[in-house]
Write an enzyme that holds these catalytic residues in place. Structure first.
Site, PDB file in Angstrom:
ATOM      1  N   CYS A   3      89.205  14.293  37.827  1.00 49.12           N
ATOM      2  CA  CYS A   3      89.246  15.387  38.840  1.00 49.12           C
ATOM      3  C   CYS A   3      88.463  14.445  40.243  1.00 49.12           C
ATOM      4  CB  CYS A   3      88.724  16.557  38.625  1.00 49.12           C
ATOM      5  SG  CYS A   3      87.258  16.641  38.916  1.00 49.12           S
ATOM      6  N   CYS A   6      85.297  13.579  39.328  1.00 51.07           N
ATOM      7  CA  CYS A   6      84.817  12.735  38.691  1.00 51.07           C
ATOM      8  C   CYS A   6      84.667  11.502  39.885  1.00 51.07           C
ATOM      9  CB  CYS A   6      85.574  12.570  36.954  1.00 51.07           C
ATOM     10  SG  CYS A   6      85.876  13.582  36.685  1.00 51.07           S
ATOM     11  N   ASP A 412     107.022 -10.322  69.402  1.00 52.83           N
ATOM     12  CA  ASP A 412     107.462 -11.692  69.333  1.00 52.83           C
ATOM     13  C   ASP A 412     108.985 -11.896  69.847  1.00 52.83           C
ATOM     14  OD1 ASP A 412     106.939 -14.465  69.285  1.00 52.83           O
ATOM     15  OD2 ASP A 412     107.612 -15.017  67.342  1.00 52.83           O
ATOM     16  N   ASP A 614     105.677 -13.512  63.651  1.00 52.84           N
ATOM     17  CA  ASP A 614     105.097 -14.168  62.259  1.00 52.84           C
ATOM     18  C   ASP A 614     105.126 -15.650  62.376  1.00 52.84           C
ATOM     19  OD1 ASP A 614     107.420 -15.460  64.349  1.00 52.84           O
ATOM     20  OD2 ASP A 614     108.608 -16.515  62.838  1.00 52.84           O
ATOM     21  N   ASP A 618     100.604 -15.587  66.773  1.00 52.80           N
ATOM     22  CA  ASP A 618     100.510 -14.175  66.053  1.00 52.80           C
ATOM     23  C   ASP A 618      99.669 -13.388  66.004  1.00 52.80           C
ATOM     24  OD1 ASP A 618     103.566 -13.948  67.780  1.00 52.80           O
ATOM     25  OD2 ASP A 618     104.737 -14.820  66.326  1.00 52.80           O
TER      26      ASP A 618
END
Length: 722
Positions: A3, A6, A412, A614, A618
């Protein structure tokens, strides 16, 4: 771990190990992630976990992680039956105990002899239920509490009361052996179902792991030798026959085929691959025989990196989980106090110790910290898993949680909304400059550069069979502006209008032609003699818009999200792309720092911003955004800066990533609501004597299973569109 309590205990002992800076423990995966600025030996971590009452092992080196084991399997000693076997045995012993209750509902009054009840209940309590005593004792020894402690105390109270009443004698005393046995049976059933459901949430990882071929056919000289995948080396030539999995990342040296990358990129149809093009390890070769030169192996392969990203996301905690952790830290002690108050209240108020004990037992067994602990990680595992199936890699839980709040997406242009493969569309030489000479000089400036525009210039020069000039010397890149270099003793500048303006070069003589080309959507670069401050000419590049881009922008608008185009390109070209795609706002002539500053300004204005890009330029904006989204077709720098990576260059996946984030966050909220409301309603009902312990135990077992089952509904999600 059984649980959320723990989880908190393991986190505390690991955080106390010298050198450990940060700890995150995940209940659903049963894994701990430890971060430290200095080396920390695993043995030290294992000893700390052992003192907390658990055992630890390192992840399997082949995959970077171990599959999530069942709670029953990890916590039970070898002499205890586990999983479904334990459930079946407990049910077998418990059925005769609960049978009189069932018959009573049918009007048949019959009671099993008390001594037989004791014989049936004892193995359930102390053999099949031993795991609860063991785990509960370890928790108590660590001055903590967990679900096992609550179950052990509650069922022991019911069992002990029954033994007392049996020994005390009397005419047919009402015993509670069925309550203790059935509660243990139901909890075991719940943990077994929970473990099975957890394995389903980890299905995405296992599906990716099965893509790894165990061997490869390597060409060594004139021979083909089959070797284990671990023996494949960089630059090896591997032979891939039709229908086989590609053994490693590489570039096709010979042959052509169609490649099925569905489980890696989410691309539903096979894609054509030819000589010189990249292929990914784990993809399935189609109809052609391929010879592939290996470019990445082991942990650096695309498949390994995908698995690592998904594992990291599933092991991480969402920010909302920290609230749950604070509640879980006090949950078990509060329940123990409430059980004592229930016992004291009923005994003091009515003088019936038997009824007081049974109501206190109901309080103990209905309280469920498991549901709280599983609510968030189960939804995150299911959400990140299904996203990975469609080519959306979510790096961490925070990105998944933040993405549902996105109000603005900034794109972009080149390589993100366009193909990123520009061609030279037009040349315009300044008066007194020959057009052929202009192209020769531009090709010499771009010699050796891997920039997309550089390749377009060189391809145009090769198409005209121009005689190459001597290579450029002393080249220096000017980020966001262009390049400066020396060709045949002349210092040249090739780049944007901003660069020309900064260097004092007038472009007035070709400004009308440039404006015309920009309106047509072309990107303009200027070539100038830096020493003479003289313009030599312009080059116009065309880049096709991706077929999916317009639908991608429309999908974001349908979600109520604003769109923005941030590009280093000229205003005319950017406006043309923006108009064609329907982007709401276009900002051009931007340097990398300008993009990052714009994103920061949007955030300060109250927007939750995602940046999609990409390239290296960027990366600052990706890092500045609330959520960075990188195309895997771009650079590694962009992917490292982003929280989400799209495994194929399809901008439509941006809306899909936001959609799965919203769906996942909705599941997290639903799970947390039901987990909290279950305890808020169930515990008072039990305290007021309105719940039988058997009903309470069944409700407790059902709560965890229902939370995981609700999370598993995410596996039905699919991106909208074709």
């Amino acid at each position: 771990m059984s649980c959320a309590s723990c989880v908190g205990r393991v986190e505390r002992v690991l955080a106390a190990v010298p050198g450990v800076d940060k700890v995150s423990v995940n209940l659903a995966t049963e894994m701990a992630r430890v971060e430290s600025a200095q080396p920390v030996e695993f043995a030290m971590l294992a000893r700390a976990i052992d003192k907390a009452g658990f055992q630890a092992s390192l992840p399997a080196p082949a995959s970077g992680s171990a599959p999530a084991p069942s709670a029953a399997a990890t916590s039970a000693p070898v002499w205890l039956p586990a999983g479904g076997q334990a459930v079946a045995l407990a049910a077998l012993f418990s059925l005769p105990l609960v049978l009189p209750m069932l018959l009573d509902l049918a009007g048949v009054h019959w009671m099993l002899d008390g001594r037989l009840q004791w014989l049936l209940a004892t193995p359930v309590q102390f053999w099949l239920g031993a795991r609860f005593y063991r785990a509960g004792w370890l928790a108590a020894r660590a001055r903590s509490g967990n679900m096992d402690l609550l179950v052990a105390l509650g069922t022991s109270a019911a069992y002990g009361l029954s033994v007392y009443l049996l020994l005390a004698g009397g005419a047919m005393p009402h015993l509670y052996f069925e309550a203790s046995s059935v509660v243990i049976t139901l909890v075991l059933l719940g943990k077994w179902l929970e473990a099975r459901a957890k394995r389903q949430t980890a299905a995405a990882i296992r599906a990716l792991q099965t893509l790894r071929p165990e061997s490869a056919r390597v060409r060594r000289g004139a021979q083909e030798v089959e070797v284990a995948i671990a023996e494949v080396r960089l630059d090896d030539l591997i032979v891939v026959r039709p229908g086989e999995r590609i053994a490693a990342d590489g570039v096709i040296a010979e042959g052509a085929s169609h490649v099925d990358e569905a489980l890696i990129t989410g691309e539903s149809l096979p894609v054509a691959r030819h000589v010189g093009e990249r292929v990914t390890g784990g993809a399935i070769n189609g109809e052609g025989l391929l010879l592939v030169r290996v470019t990445a192996i082991g942990t650096e392969s695309t498949l390994s990196r995908i698995i690592r990203l998904v594992e990291d996301a599933q092991a991480a905690k969402a920010p909302v989980q920290h609230l749950v952790d604070r509640v879980s830290a006090v949950f078990v002690p509060v329940v123990l106090v409430l059980a004592l108050l229930t016992f004291g209240g009923w005994w003091w108020g009515g003088g019936d110790a038997e009824r007081a004990i049974i109501n206190a037992v109901a309080v103990l067994v209905i309280a469920c910290p498991c549901a709280l602990g599983l609510a968030t990680p189960a939804a995150i595992m299911a959400g990140t898993g299904v996203a990975a199936r469609y080519g959306i890699l979510i790096k961490d839980a925070e990105a998944l949680e933040l993405a549902h709040r996105i109000t603005t997406v900034a794109f972009d242009k080149t390589g993100t909304l366009t193909e990123g493969q520009p061609s030279l569309a037009a040349l315009a030489a300044a008066p007194g400059v020959d057009e052929t000479r202009l192209l020769q000089l531009a090709a010499a400036v771009q010699h050796g550069s891997e920039h997309a525009l550089a390749r377009a210039v060189r391809q145009a020069a090769e198409a005209r069979a121009l005689v190459a000039l001597e290579a450029a010397a002393g080249s220096s890149a000017l980020p966001g502006r262009g390049i400066a270099t020396t060709v045949a003793g002349t210092r040249l500048l090739l780049g944007s209008t901003r660069l020309m303006r900064e260097q004092g070069v007038s472009v007035q003589v070709l400004s009308a032609r440039a404006a015309e080309l920009e309106r047509a959507g072309h990107t303009i670069s200027w070539l100038a003699d830096a020493d003479a401050h003289q313009l030599l000419g312009l080059l116009a590049f065309g880049d096709r818009i991706k077929p999916q881009a317009q639908a991608a922008i429309a999908a974001l608008h349908a979600l109520g999200i604003q769109t923005l185009l941030l590009t280093g390109d000229n205003q005319g070209s950017a406006d043309a792309v923006g108009r064609q795609l329907g982007v709401r706002r276009v900002i051009a002539n931007m340097l990398p720092a300008d993009k990052a500053n714009t994103v920061a300004a949007l955030k300060e204005a109250g927007a939750t911003v995602a940046m999609v890009g990409d390239g290296i330029n960027d990366a600052p904006a990706l890092a500045a955004a609330d959520v960075g989204i990188a195309m895997s077709s771009g650079t590694d720098v962009a992917m490292h800066a982003a929280g989400i990576t799209l495994m194929r260059g399809d901008p439509a996946l941006v809306a899909a990533a936001i959609s799965i984030s919203r769906r996942s966050y909705r599941k997290i909220r639903q799970n947390l609501f039901w987990a909290f409301i279950y305890n808020l309603i169930g515990i008072p009902l039990a305290a007021f004597g309105m719940l039988n312990p058997i009903v309470a135990g069944g409700a407790m077992a059902l709560s965890s299973v229902s939370v995981i089952s609700n999370a598993l509904l995410l596996r039905r999600w699919k991106p909208e569109g074709p």
